[in-house]
Design a protein around this motif. Structure first.
Motif, PDB file in Angstrom:
ATOM      1  N   LEU A  91       0.797  -1.226   0.000  1.00 57.38           N
ATOM      2  CA  LEU A  91       0.000   0.000   0.000  1.00 57.38           C
ATOM      3  C   LEU A  91       0.832   1.279   0.000  1.00 57.38           C
ATOM      4  N   SER A  92       2.062   1.204  -0.441  1.00 55.53           N
ATOM      5  CA  SER A  92       2.884   2.405  -0.510  1.00 55.53           C
ATOM      6  C   SER A  92       2.381   3.329  -1.615  1.00 55.53           C
ATOM      7  N   CYS A  93       2.065   4.570  -1.256  1.00 60.52           N
ATOM      8  CA  CYS A  93       1.632   5.534  -2.262  1.00 60.52           C
ATOM      9  C   CYS A  93       2.779   5.910  -3.198  1.00 60.52           C
ATOM     10  N   ASP A  94       4.015   5.737  -2.730  1.00 64.35           N
ATOM     11  CA  ASP A  94       5.173   6.027  -3.574  1.00 64.35           C
ATOM     12  C   ASP A  94       5.404   4.944  -4.622  1.00 64.35           C
ATOM     13  N   LYS A  95       5.145   3.674  -4.235  1.00 59.92           N
ATOM     14  CA  LYS A  95       5.502   2.569  -5.119  1.00 59.92           C
ATOM     15  C   LYS A  95       4.318   1.766  -5.643  1.00 59.92           C
ATOM     16  N   GLN A  96       3.170   1.830  -4.957  1.00 62.52           N
ATOM     17  CA  GLN A  96       2.024   0.992  -5.328  1.00 62.52           C
ATOM     18  C   GLN A  96       0.737   1.820  -5.366  1.00 62.52           C
ATOM     19  N   PHE A  97       0.808   3.008  -5.968  1.00 59.59           N
ATOM     20  CA  PHE A  97      -0.368   3.886  -5.905  1.00 59.59           C
ATOM     21  C   PHE A  97      -1.554   3.334  -6.691  1.00 59.59           C
ATOM     22  N   THR A  98      -1.295   2.534  -7.720  1.00 58.35           N
ATOM     23  CA  THR A  98      -2.422   1.936  -8.455  1.00 58.35           C
ATOM     24  C   THR A  98      -3.229   1.023  -7.535  1.00 58.35           C
ATOM     25  N   ARG A  99      -2.566   0.359  -6.602  1.00 59.20           N
ATOM     26  CA  ARG A  99      -3.283  -0.485  -5.647  1.00 59.20           C
ATOM     27  C   ARG A  99      -4.081   0.362  -4.660  1.00 59.20           C
ATOM     28  N   VAL A 100      -3.510   1.474  -4.245  1.00 60.24           N
ATOM     29  CA  VAL A 100      -4.239   2.377  -3.357  1.00 60.24           C
ATOM     30  C   VAL A 100      -5.475   2.910  -4.071  1.00 60.24           C
ATOM     31  N   LYS A 101      -5.350   3.196  -5.364  1.00 59.46           N
ATOM     32  CA  LYS A 101      -6.514   3.632  -6.147  1.00 59.46           C
ATOM     33  C   LYS A 101      -7.557   2.524  -6.225  1.00 59.46           C
ATOM     34  N   ASP A 102      -7.113   1.267  -6.269  1.00 57.18           N
ATOM     35  CA  ASP A 102      -8.055   0.142  -6.215  1.00 57.18           C
ATOM     36  C   ASP A 102      -8.866   0.196  -4.924  1.00 57.18           C
ATOM     37  N   VAL A 103      -8.173   0.430  -3.801  1.00 55.39           N
ATOM     38  CA  VAL A 103      -8.856   0.500  -2.502  1.00 55.39           C
ATOM     39  C   VAL A 103      -9.903   1.610  -2.512  1.00 55.39           C
ATOM     40  N   ILE A 104      -9.555   2.749  -3.087  1.00 56.75           N
ATOM     41  CA  ILE A 104     -10.495   3.869  -3.146  1.00 56.75           C
ATOM     42  C   ILE A 104     -11.717   3.503  -3.984  1.00 56.75           C
ATOM     43  N   LYS A 105     -11.512   2.825  -5.104  1.00 55.03           N
ATOM     44  CA  LYS A 105     -12.644   2.392  -5.932  1.00 55.03           C
ATOM     45  C   LYS A 105     -13.525   1.408  -5.179  1.00 55.03           C
ATOM     46  N   TRP A 106     -12.908   0.462  -4.482  1.00 60.85           N
ATOM     47  CA  TRP A 106     -13.687  -0.502  -3.686  1.00 60.85           C
ATOM     48  C   TRP A 106     -14.468   0.225  -2.591  1.00 60.85           C
ATOM     49  N   LEU A 107     -13.831   1.219  -1.989  1.00 58.69           N
ATOM     50  CA  LEU A 107     -14.478   1.988  -0.925  1.00 58.69           C
ATOM     51  C   LEU A 107     -15.715   2.702  -1.454  1.00 58.69           C
ATOM     52  N   PHE A 108     -15.590   3.336  -2.609  1.00 55.50           N
ATOM     53  CA  PHE A 108     -16.722   4.073  -3.174  1.00 55.50           C
ATOM     54  C   PHE A 108     -17.842   3.116  -3.575  1.00 55.50           C
ATOM     55  N   THR A 109     -17.483   1.965  -4.129  1.00 53.39           N
ATOM     56  CA  THR A 109     -18.494   0.968  -4.490  1.00 53.39           C
ATOM     57  C   THR A 109     -19.262   0.507  -3.264  1.00 53.39           C
ATOM     58  N   ALA A 110     -18.549   0.222  -2.174  1.00 53.88           N
ATOM     59  CA  ALA A 110     -19.189  -0.232  -0.936  1.00 53.88           C
ATOM     60  C   ALA A 110     -20.092   0.850  -0.353  1.00 53.88           C
ATOM     61  N   ILE A 111     -19.647   2.103  -0.420  1.00 51.24           N
ATOM     62  CA  ILE A 111     -20.474   3.210   0.080  1.00 51.24           C
ATOM     63  C   ILE A 111     -21.774   3.305  -0.703  1.00 51.24           C
ATOM     64  N   MET A 112     -21.686   3.229  -2.005  1.00 51.04           N
ATOM     65  CA  MET A 112     -22.883   3.350  -2.834  1.00 51.04           C
ATOM     66  C   MET A 112     -23.837   2.179  -2.605  1.00 51.04           C
ATOM     67  N   LYS A 113     -23.294   0.980  -2.437  1.00 47.15           N
ATOM     68  CA  LYS A 113     -24.150  -0.190  -2.196  1.00 47.15           C
ATOM     69  C   LYS A 113     -24.772  -0.146  -0.806  1.00 47.15           C
ATOM     70  N   SER A 114     -24.099   0.490   0.136  1.00 49.18           N
ATOM     71  CA  SER A 114     -24.629   0.550   1.499  1.00 49.18           C
ATOM     72  C   SER A 114     -25.810   1.501   1.612  1.00 49.18           C
ATOM     73  N   THR A 115     -26.021   2.342   0.614  1.00 50.86           N
ATOM     74  CA  THR A 115     -27.127   3.297   0.647  1.00 50.86           C
ATOM     75  C   THR A 115     -28.201   2.990  -0.392  1.00 50.86           C
ATOM     76  N   GLU A 116     -28.124   1.817  -1.025  1.00 50.84           N
ATOM     77  CA  GLU A 116     -29.142   1.451  -2.012  1.00 50.84           C
ATOM     78  C   GLU A 116     -30.484   1.203  -1.338  1.00 50.84           C
ATOM     79  N   ASP A 117     -31.560   1.484  -2.081  1.00 45.45           N
ATOM     80  CA  ASP A 117     -32.900   1.249  -1.556  1.00 45.45           C
ATOM     81  C   ASP A 117     -33.173  -0.247  -1.456  1.00 45.45           C
TER      82      ASP A 117
END
Length: 393
Positions: free
Chosen positions: A158-184
């Motif tokens: 999870l190094s932002c210096d060396k593995q930022f694409t993976r950190v971006k993966d985490v952010i995408k997963w986070l946003f997906t989970a947030i949106m699914k947690s508020t679905e009707d």
């Protein structure tokens, strides 16, 4: 020495011994159940054998994860047992880079396929993430010194210096989970899935906290992470519930402070060249206007309520910054007692506070055609009182 005293001494000596790797000979029955594809037997035998001071070899933990927990044909109750054994093994003997049974490809595959698998897949994904984050956090704490941090799982992952694409993966997963947690959805199944997604949100933000710390430059890393979060937020989350869940789940006050600064600057039509400070907060109070939420309907006052809430969150996050905490890593903060340090732009006057509050009330009145609801006015008054208390002139 004999009797109870001797037994107590032996027990103490055993308590301080290094954990012992279970030998293949003692695990022969376990391997037999694995060969025979008999997960109930595997789990029962391991449950009996895994005691404090003992831990299994990596191939056993890999089987617990890939052969049972993540096996789509495996009954859910056995998945839960496998997860429990993985967590128990982690407590007895922390995994490191050489023994950790998961890798990034495995996480990516599971997150990508969670919608196409069995009924309880969301729980299985949550258990996988929970175990993975536990290994990351335990190893990070054990290797927090500069000389050993380079060898941690978190640094490699999870190094932002060396593995930022993976950190971006985490952010995408986070946003997906947030949106699914508020679905009707009103069914028990929908409520269960919402709860699991919220749990995943909080697990993933723990990953972001590690990404923030692992390079030992939280100020620079937070700028990078907050920019990524901000662009994802304005591009994918027009709903207030999404924004608030993201902001409230962030464990790092530094990251929350930076993200709020971006959001409020975006909502402010009058730009100003000021660093984060009390003067900038007054500028936001005086000029920011949030977009209405699609679910507000006739309750247009809710966007003004949200603005007051965001300003409170910014103030409380920044208050920690003024104590010097947000410019140093968690390790460096240990044992420190912070005292407020005011910069030039933090020196605000009482007339400036009153002017900003009056401007806020005037703008909200012009927008709504009436005064704000009582509870919003009270929150604004508390904010004003707080700011007046810290005024330097």
């Amino acid at each position: 020495m004999s009797g109870p005293a001797q037994a107590l001494t032996v027990e103490k000596e055993e308590g301080v011994r290094s954990p012992k790797l279970l030998c293949r000979q003692s695990l022969s029955l376990v391997y037999s159940t694995i060969d025979e594809n008999y997960p109930e037997g595997t789990l029962q035998l391991l449950s009996d054998m895994l005691q404090p001071g003992c831990y299994p070899p990596k191939d056993i933990t890999v089987h617990l994860m890939n052969g049972i927990l993540l096996d789509p044909k495996c009954p859910y109750h056995l998945c839960v047992q496998a997860f429990s054994l993985l967590m128990r093994t982690q407590r007895h003997h922390m995994a490191d880079k050489s023994t950790v049974p998961w890798d990034w490809e495995l996480l990516t595959t599971c997150m990508a396929n969670q919608d196409n698998m069995k009924r309880h897949q969301i729980e299985v994904v949550r258990m996988l993430l929970e175990y993975a984050v536990q290994t990351l956090e335990d190893d990070f704490k054990a290797k927090h010194s500069p000389s050993t941090l380079q060898h941690s799982i978190a640094k490699a992952t999870l190094s932002c210096d060396k593995q930022f694409t993976r950190v971006k993966d985490v952010i995408k997963w986070l946003f997906t989970a947030i949106m699914k947690s508020t679905e009707d959805g009103e069914s028990r199944e929908a409520a269960r899935e919402k709860d699991e997604h919220i749990r995943i949100v909080y697990i993933l933000q723990r990953m972001l906290s590690l990404a923030l710390e692992v390079d030992r430059s939280p100020t620079l890393t937070s700028a990078k992470l907050s920019q990524e979060l901000f662009h994802m937020l304005i591009g994918n989350m027009p709903i207030r519930a999404h924004r608030m869940l993201l902001l409230e789940c962030l464990q790092s006050k530094l990251l929350r402070c930076k993200l709020l600064e971006h959001l409020l600057d975006y909502a402010c039509p009058l730009k100003i060249s000021l660093p984060m400070s009390l003067s900038l907060l007054l500028h936001f109070l005086k000029h920011c206007t949030l977009d209405p939420d699609p679910k507000d309907g006739t309750e247009r006052w809710k966007r003004w309520e949200e603005l007051v809430h965001l300003l409170w969150m910014l103030l409380l996050s920044y208050n920690k910054a003024m104590k010097g905490y947000l410019c140093s890593s968690v390790v460096e903060q240990s044992g420190r007692v912070g005292t407020l340090v005011y910069k030039q732009d933090d020196v605000v006057s009482k007339p400036a506070v009153h002017e900003a509050v009056e401007a806020f009330l005037s703008r909200s009145q012009a927008d709504l055609g009436q005064a704000l609801p009582q509870h919003v006015q009270e929150s604004l008054t508390y904010l004003q009182d707080y700011l007046l208390d810290v005024c330097q002139c």
